[in-house]
Design a protein around this motif. Structure first.
Motif, PDB file in Angstrom:
ATOM      1  N   THR A   1      32.003  -3.668 -29.645  1.00  0.00           N
ATOM      2  CA  THR A   1      30.721  -3.503 -28.978  1.00  0.00           C
ATOM      3  C   THR A   1      30.382  -2.016 -28.817  1.00  0.00           C
ATOM      4  N   GLN A   2      31.383  -1.179 -28.585  1.00  0.00           N
ATOM      5  CA  GLN A   2      31.082   0.249 -28.508  1.00  0.00           C
ATOM      6  C   GLN A   2      30.585   0.775 -29.851  1.00  0.00           C
ATOM      7  N   ALA A   3      31.098   0.236 -30.948  1.00  0.00           N
ATOM      8  CA  ALA A   3      30.623   0.674 -32.268  1.00  0.00           C
ATOM      9  C   ALA A   3      29.126   0.402 -32.420  1.00  0.00           C
ATOM     10  N   ILE A   4      28.653  -0.710 -31.855  1.00  0.00           N
ATOM     11  CA  ILE A   4      27.205  -0.982 -31.890  1.00  0.00           C
ATOM     12  C   ILE A   4      26.457   0.060 -31.064  1.00  0.00           C
ATOM     13  N   ILE A   5      26.968   0.384 -29.885  1.00  0.00           N
ATOM     14  CA  ILE A   5      26.310   1.368 -29.026  1.00  0.00           C
ATOM     15  C   ILE A   5      26.287   2.742 -29.694  1.00  0.00           C
ATOM     16  N   GLU A   6      27.331   3.058 -30.445  1.00  0.00           N
ATOM     17  CA  GLU A   6      27.378   4.359 -31.112  1.00  0.00           C
ATOM     18  C   GLU A   6      26.324   4.492 -32.199  1.00  0.00           C
ATOM     19  N   SER A   7      25.720   3.364 -32.612  1.00  0.00           N
ATOM     20  CA  SER A   7      24.641   3.428 -33.608  1.00  0.00           C
ATOM     21  C   SER A   7      23.307   3.819 -32.967  1.00  0.00           C
ATOM     22  N   LEU A   8      23.253   3.896 -31.635  1.00  0.00           N
ATOM     23  CA  LEU A   8      22.003   4.194 -30.931  1.00  0.00           C
ATOM     24  C   LEU A   8      21.453   5.556 -31.358  1.00  0.00           C
ATOM     25  N   GLN A   9      20.203   5.568 -31.784  1.00  0.00           N
ATOM     26  CA  GLN A   9      19.488   6.784 -32.136  1.00  0.00           C
ATOM     27  C   GLN A   9      18.306   6.938 -31.183  1.00  0.00           C
ATOM     28  N   VAL A  10      18.205   8.086 -30.559  1.00  0.00           N
ATOM     29  CA  VAL A  10      17.182   8.316 -29.528  1.00  0.00           C
ATOM     30  C   VAL A  10      16.320   9.500 -29.921  1.00  0.00           C
ATOM     31  N   ASP A  11      14.996   9.302 -29.852  1.00  0.00           N
ATOM     32  CA  ASP A  11      14.050  10.380 -30.080  1.00  0.00           C
ATOM     33  C   ASP A  11      13.589  10.898 -28.724  1.00  0.00           C
ATOM     34  N   LEU A  12      13.801  12.187 -28.470  1.00  0.00           N
ATOM     35  CA  LEU A  12      13.436  12.801 -27.200  1.00  0.00           C
ATOM     36  C   LEU A  12      12.250  13.751 -27.400  1.00  0.00           C
ATOM     37  N   VAL A  13      11.394  13.808 -26.406  1.00  0.00           N
ATOM     38  CA  VAL A  13      10.264  14.738 -26.438  1.00  0.00           C
ATOM     39  C   VAL A  13      10.238  15.474 -25.096  1.00  0.00           C
ATOM     40  N   ALA A  14       9.524  16.570 -25.046  1.00  0.00           N
ATOM     41  CA  ALA A  14       9.396  17.313 -23.802  1.00  0.00           C
ATOM     42  C   ALA A  14       8.722  16.447 -22.748  1.00  0.00           C
ATOM     43  N   ALA A  15       9.238  16.521 -21.535  1.00  0.00           N
ATOM     44  CA  ALA A  15       8.670  15.699 -20.458  1.00  0.00           C
ATOM     45  C   ALA A  15       7.348  16.288 -19.980  1.00  0.00           C
TER      46      ALA A  15
END
Length: 211
Positions: free
Chosen positions: A197-211
């Motif tokens: 299950t951690q291997a699935i979480i490690e696939s998480l890709q997040v796009d961040l922008v300035a707040a």
């Protein structure tokens, strides 16, 4: 660990799941019955020999429950793992969401909450095992826990046991976190639930922008 607030916020994210994990498209036109039927048909394509009729009913029930929860929590997402063997079965459930952090929230506070859950007494439920850990991943800091939970109806002698992994992922320089919960009562669904299950979480890709 203090949380640095106000610099960035989550704009979008993606989570990769294995082929036998089926996301629930929990929109306004979502049909639990149609989704369950299509999921069983696709699982059969992956190699299940016997399509157990009870699986269709179970999928519909899970889908309806998540649909109702989504009405009260529009940030909720859910995925179902189909165990593909000689017969098909529901191997595990995953639900997750993006959460805004309050004052005092962060990896340390979340780790303490995971430990508190493992130690609390709830009639009819006992946490038989708990391990927790932290690790850096591409999307941010991960805080995880693996539970073995025994449940029974009050007054009944019989009990059932499930595995559960919980993860919090804290993207850097944000006041947000992702919360993931995996549950499984099928002890043949994973060789190592924590690692898989951690291997699935490690696939998480997040796009961040300035707040």
């Amino acid at each position: 660990m203090a949380v640095t607030r106000g610099r960035r916020t989550v704009d979008d994210f993606r989570l990769d799941v294995p082929e036998n994990w089926y996301p629930l498209p929990l929109g306004e036109d979502f049909s639990p019955k149609r989704w369950a039927r299509e999921t069983v048909e696709d699982a059969a394509r992956l190699g299940a020999i016997d399509q157990v009729p009870a699986v269709l009913t179970e999928l519909e029930q899970h889908a309806e429950r998540f649909r109702v929860q989504r009405e009260h929590n529009p940030w909720l997402s859910a995925v179902v793992m189909m165990r593909i063997d000689e017969t098909m079965s529901v191997g595990a459930l995953l639900h997750y969401q993006l959460v805004t952090l309050g004052d005092g929230d962060g990896p340390d506070a979340f780790e303490a909450q995971l430990a508190e859950f493992g130690a609390q007494y709830v009639p009819g439920m006992r946490v038989r095992a708990l391990e927790s850990w932290r690790a850096p991943i591409a999307a941010g800091e991960l805080v995880g826990a693996h539970y073995l939970i025994e449940s029974r109806e009050i007054g009944e002698a019989g009990a059932w046991v499930e595995q559960r992994t919980l993860f919090g992922v804290f993207p850097p320089e944000t006041a947000e976190m992702f919360m993931f919960t995996f549950t499984s009562s099928d002890f043949a669904a994973f060789d190592d639930m924590r690692a898989e299950t951690q291997a699935i979480i490690e696939s998480l890709q997040v796009d961040l922008v300035a707040a």
